[in-house]
Design an enzyme around this catalytic site. Structure first.
Site, PDB file in Angstrom:
ATOM      1  N   CYS A  43       0.869  -1.172   0.000  1.00 31.63           N
ATOM      2  CA  CYS A  43       0.000   0.000   0.000  1.00 31.63           C
ATOM      3  C   CYS A  43       0.909   1.225   0.000  1.00 31.63           C
ATOM      4  O   CYS A  43       2.122   1.087  -0.051  1.00 31.63           O
ATOM      5  CB  CYS A  43      -0.979  -0.014   1.167  1.00 31.63           C
ATOM      6  SG  CYS A  43      -0.243   0.231   2.775  1.00 31.63           S
ATOM      7  N   SER A  44       0.348   2.394   0.069  1.00 31.09           N
ATOM      8  CA  SER A  44       1.175   3.595  -0.068  1.00 31.09           C
ATOM      9  C   SER A  44       2.190   3.735   1.069  1.00 31.09           C
ATOM     10  O   SER A  44       3.327   4.093   0.838  1.00 31.09           O
ATOM     11  CB  SER A  44       0.309   4.845  -0.187  1.00 31.09           C
ATOM     12  OG  SER A  44      -0.558   4.938   0.914  1.00 31.09           O
TER      13      SER A  44
END
Length: 100
Positions: A7-8
């Protein structure tokens, strides 16, 4: 089997990692499941079998696939419903299907 969730920032997937580990243990599957931010992924490619991308960063799929292909790593976006409900069993099944 080594599964990497991306994910980010690597934080929102941490709870899902724990749910997937529980599901793998219940099924008797020996696997390593970790989460990382996209920026740290390059260092993990040689030791990873499957990369599952958080739905909120699905725009990274083409970029990650391009980096992962030479290493033989399978890439997919985590099912949005499974992610939203933190269904570790369903996401584990998704990873297993990618490996055949």
């Amino acid at each position: 089997m080594k599964i990497m969730l991306v994910c980010s920032a690597g934080m929102s997937t941490s709870m899902l990692v724990n749910k997937m580990r529980e599901a793998a243990k219940q099924q008797g599957i020996e696997t390593t499941i970790d989460a990382t931010a996209e920026a740290g992924l390059a260092n993990q490619l040689d030791s990873t079998d499957v990369i599952l991308i958080g739905p909120q960063v699905r725009y990274l799929q083409a970029q990650i696939t391009k980096k992962a292909e030479p290493h033989g790593v399978q890439v997919d976006v985590i099912d949005s419903m499974a992610y939203g409900t933190m269904n570790g069993e369903k996401v584990l099944e998704q990873a297993k299907k990618l490996l055949g």
